[in-house]
Enzyme design. Structure first.
Site, short mmCIF file in Angstrom:
data_model
loop_
_atom_site.label_atom_id
_atom_site.label_comp_id
_atom_site.label_asym_id
_atom_site.label_seq_id
_atom_site.Cartn_x
_atom_site.Cartn_y
_atom_site.Cartn_z
N ASP A 202 93.61 103.31 103.39
CA ASP A 202 94.08 104.28 104.08
C ASP A 202 93.33 104.96 105.08
O ASP A 202 93.50 106.03 105.64
CB ASP A 202 94.72 105.38 103.19
CG ASP A 202 93.78 106.15 102.29
OD1 ASP A 202 92.51 105.56 102.43
OD2 ASP A 202 94.20 107.03 101.38
N ASP B 256 91.92 99.23 98.42
CA ASP B 256 91.42 100.53 98.07
C ASP B 256 92.55 101.18 97.06
O ASP B 256 93.82 100.75 97.02
CB ASP B 256 91.46 101.41 99.19
CG ASP B 256 90.86 102.74 98.84
OD1 ASP B 256 90.06 103.01 98.14
OD2 ASP B 256 91.52 103.86 99.42
N ASP C 9 86.96 104.83 103.79
CA ASP C 9 87.00 103.23 103.84
C ASP C 9 87.00 102.78 104.96
O ASP C 9 87.37 101.23 105.15
CB ASP C 9 87.95 102.60 102.56
CG ASP C 9 89.39 102.98 102.89
OD1 ASP C 9 89.66 103.43 104.11
OD2 ASP C 9 90.20 103.02 101.98
P1 ADP Z 1 89.27 105.74 96.26
O1 ADP Z 1 88.15 105.00 96.37
O2 ADP Z 1 89.94 105.80 95.21
O3 ADP Z 1 90.18 105.85 97.80
P2 ADP Z 1 87.51 107.89 97.49
O4 ADP Z 1 86.33 106.91 97.91
O5 ADP Z 1 88.43 108.55 98.39
O6 ADP Z 1 88.39 107.24 96.34
O7 ADP Z 1 86.89 108.89 96.51
C1 ADP Z 1 85.99 108.70 95.23
C2 ADP Z 1 85.80 109.61 94.37
O8 ADP Z 1 84.91 110.43 94.95
C3 ADP Z 1 86.89 110.45 93.84
O9 ADP Z 1 87.43 109.75 92.99
C4 ADP Z 1 86.42 111.52 93.55
O10 ADP Z 1 85.94 111.75 92.18
C5 ADP Z 1 85.10 111.92 94.49
N1 ADP Z 1 85.69 112.78 95.72
C6 ADP Z 1 85.81 112.34 96.76
N2 ADP Z 1 86.16 113.45 97.68
C7 ADP Z 1 86.22 114.46 96.86
C8 ADP Z 1 86.45 115.66 96.98
N3 ADP Z 1 86.80 116.28 98.37
N4 ADP Z 1 86.68 116.68 96.02
C9 ADP Z 1 86.29 116.24 94.86
N5 ADP Z 1 85.87 114.91 94.51
C10 ADP Z 1 86.04 114.19 95.37
MG MG Z 2 90.70 106.14 99.77
#
Ligand code: ADP
Ligand code: MG
Length: 617
Positions: free
Chosen positions: A507, A316, A511
């Site tokens: 983390d 991730d 995921d």
């Molecule tokens: P990663 O795969 O990098 O761990 P996440 O799955 O946590 O990322 O989130 C993916 C995308 O969703 C982020 O890059 C953001 O664009 C959007 N996102 C998720 N949660 C939020 C939030 N609370 N506020 C704004 N954008 C969010």
């Molecule tokens: Mg993440």
């Protein structure tokens, strides 16, 4: 040593003394038999009892059964001293084994040192000492220097540095100030702090870890199952062979019965599979204990076995390869009102636990009194929807806004995550937040290659541009971007189909499903994140990505030692069994082969516990 271990040692010594005396004195006939029988029973009565009990339960053919018939047979053949010696050595082996098991249990339990005894809670202005279980969420506790932090919480007064080495294996102290989280199980080093308790003891980091460690050996590894199945067929085969050795040659070639019965008994003594049965679980125990010393929690021996076989590692991005600590890079408004963009972003995001949300809220300051937000829904991998004074606010990526029919584009020069803001269907602007790649990410990914990881993959919910930057800077082979949590799961499933076994490193934020589905789910930087600890098979207590290669090394080393033990014990056994059947081995050699190989296997298993991952290339 436990009471029981002491008692068994005394029995061994007594029986041994009696055996020596009986051999030294000019005893004969019934006197010698009585003395030897006494020595035999002192050390072996429990084995005989256990064998009888199992026969009644229909469990023939196990260790105790083999020992009982072999030694009773020796008595029948007038080999009294040999009979006592066989039993004696068997018990010496058992004793050794119980010490070894106790030792590795203890080393895992050295982690148990993290259990706090008391908490000092402030009630009605007074300090009260209570057990950690009695403290409620929201109460204020005081922690003095030198004390172990009893519960998770946020520092509201004072500053200090803490040692988290028992949790993370990291020995450098961490500085904490007012507003920072302090984790239960860490040791307060320098200052007195007051802490507002965040969760009850049952849900504290320390209690979760303890539960995890206590259940560590519950799930058996495949190879352990193999050993159990193996002894189930092995023992009957060995016993049948012994019967054949005892009766066939005398019946066919009219050879002396006593000679062949003795060969059969020697064959039986050697065949005892206890070295195998003992050393395999012990090696796993050692490996799990060794890992926990480095702040790597492996939930069971089957998880350790799987970890050692991983060929593909999937990462991730946020919080795993990057620090997960975002900072606002720029705010762009569609109407020249940056303050408005920040304000609505703050109002929508302030209830979210996502690292992006936290960074936006941390950088927002205002004197205004703000309205409450209502009906807040967080959409994983997309963003947040909230209602503020009746208006619908969206804060999230392009996908989120397009779901609500609002068009927006992220600027081409953005390399971080872009959070778009809309109010009642009107586009307000965006905030770009950036995250730093962990300094050791690149070197850690390279190291994995030398440890047999053939492919590395990056999965992220973030934009393609942000993902490419991370992929290129860390040297990861492949990447998939703009994934929703369920897409991450699908991607992991597709990978499992093509190249099993795979590990997913994350983390736990957005995921957890992928963590659960992967052959090995590795959670990192999870102090306090329940979902991740629950979903993962391997938990890295801090967020240092270097721990991955250490975990792999320990798993591989442990499996290596397990296999070594299987080969050594089976090899020696088969050799001596053949010698015994051919008449080249006496009872003494049989005993030495059995106990000797058991002790070698135990010592070999203990090597896992002291394995130095730094030295090994
Ligand atoms: P990663 O795969 O990098 O761990 P996440 O799955 O946590 O990322 O989130 C993916 C995308 O969703 C982020 O890059 C953001 O664009 C959007 N996102 C998720 N949660 C939020 C939030 N609370 N506020 C704004 N954008 C969010
Ligand atoms: Mg993440």
């Amino acid at each position: 040593m436990t009471r029981r271990q002491n008692r068994n040692l005394i029995r061994i010594v007594l029986s041994f003394a009696l055996l020596i005396t009986a051999s030294a004195l000019p005893l004969s006939g019934i006197f010698r038999l009585t003395a030897c029988l006494a020595a035999y029973l002192i050390t072996g009565y429990d084995v005989i009892l256990e064998a009888v009990r199992k026969i009644f339960r229909g469990q023939l053919f196990d260790e105790q059964f083999l020992m009982a018939i072999a030694t009773i047979g020796a008595f029948v053949l007038n080999e009294y001293s040999e009979a006592v010696a066989v039993m004696l050595f068997y018990q010496v082996g058992e004793w050794f084994q119980s010490i070894a098991v106790g030792k590795s249990r203890k080393s895992i339990a050295s982690l148990m040192d993290i259990r706090p005894d008391t908490a000092t809670v402030i009630r009605m202005g007074e300090r009260v000492t209570v057990s950690p279980e009695e403290v409620q969420k929201g109460e204020i506790i005081e922690i003095q220097p030198g004390e172990r932090t009893p519960l998770d919480g946020v520092i509201i007064l004072g500053e200090t540095s803490v040692n988290t080495s028992a949790l993370t294996g990291e020995s450098l102290p961490v500085d904490l100030k007012t507003g920072d989280r302090i984790i239960s199980g860490s040791i307060n080093l320098t200052g007195t702090v007051r802490v507002q308790v965040e969760s009850e003891y049952e849900f504290s980091t320390v209690n979760r870890i303890l539960e995890l460690v206590e259940n560590a050996s519950a799930k058996k590894a495949r190879i352990e199952g193999f050993i159990t199945r193996f002894s189930r067929v092995y023992t009957p085969i060995v016993v049948s062979l012994a019967v054949l050795i005892a009766f066939l040659p005398p019946l066919i070639f009219s050879l002396p019965f006593s000679e062949w019965i003795q060969r059969a008994l020697i064959f039986l003594v050697v065949s005892c599979p206890c070295a195998l049965v003992v050393s395999v679980p012990l090696s796993f125990f050692g490996g799990i204990g060794r890992a926990s010393k480095s702040g790597i929690l492996i939930k069971s021996s089957s998880d350790l076995e799987m970890l050692s076989k991983i060929k593909t590692m999937v990462f991730d991005k946020t919080g795993t390869l990057t620090k997960g600590a975002f900072s606002v890079r720029r705010v762009v408004s569609a109407k020249n009102d940056e303050a408005e963009v920040m304000k609505y972003a703050y109002l929508a995001e302030r209830h979210s636990g996502h690292p992006i949300a936290k960074s936006i809220c941390a950088s927002y300051e205002t004197q205004e009194s703000l309205p409450e937000s209502a009906n807040v829904t967080e959409k994983s991998g997309l963003g947040v929807r909230a209602e503020i004074s009746g208006a619908v606010i969206l804060a999230g990526n392009e996908k989120l806004l397009s779901q609500f029919g609002i068009a927006c584009v992220s600027p081409p020069d953005a390399y971080g995550a872009v959070v778009h803001i809309a109010k009642d269907g009107e586009y307000l602007g965006f905030i770009e937040v950036t995250d730093e790649i962990k300094p050791k990410a690149k070197i850690s990914v390279q190291k994995l290659k030398t440890l047999g990881i053939a492919k590395t993959v990056l999965l992220t919910g973030d934009r393609r541009e942000a993902a490419i930057r991370v992929k290129d800077e860390t040297g990861i082979d492949e990447m998939l971007s703009e994934l929703l949590p369920q897409d991450k799961l699908t991607a992991v499933e597709a990978l499992i189909e093509h190249s099993s076994p795979i590990a997913f490193v994350g983390d736990g934020i957005n995921d957890a499903p992928a963590l659960t589905r992967a052959d090995t789910g590795i959670a990192m930087g999870t102090m306090g994140s329940d979902a991740a600890i629950e979903a993962a098979d391997v938990v890295l207590m801090d967020d240092s990505i270097e721990k991955l290669s250490e975990a792999l090394k320990i798993a591989k080393k442990t499996m290596h030692i397990v296999r070594e033990n299987i080969i050594i014990t089976l090899g020696v056994k088969i050799a001596v069994m053949l010698l015994g059947a051919a008449g080249f081995a006496n009872m003494w050699l049989a005993v030495f082969a059995d106990v000797g190989v058991l002790i070698i296997a135990i010592l070999n298993a203990m090597r896992t516990l002291v394995y130095n991952t730094k030295k090994a290339a």
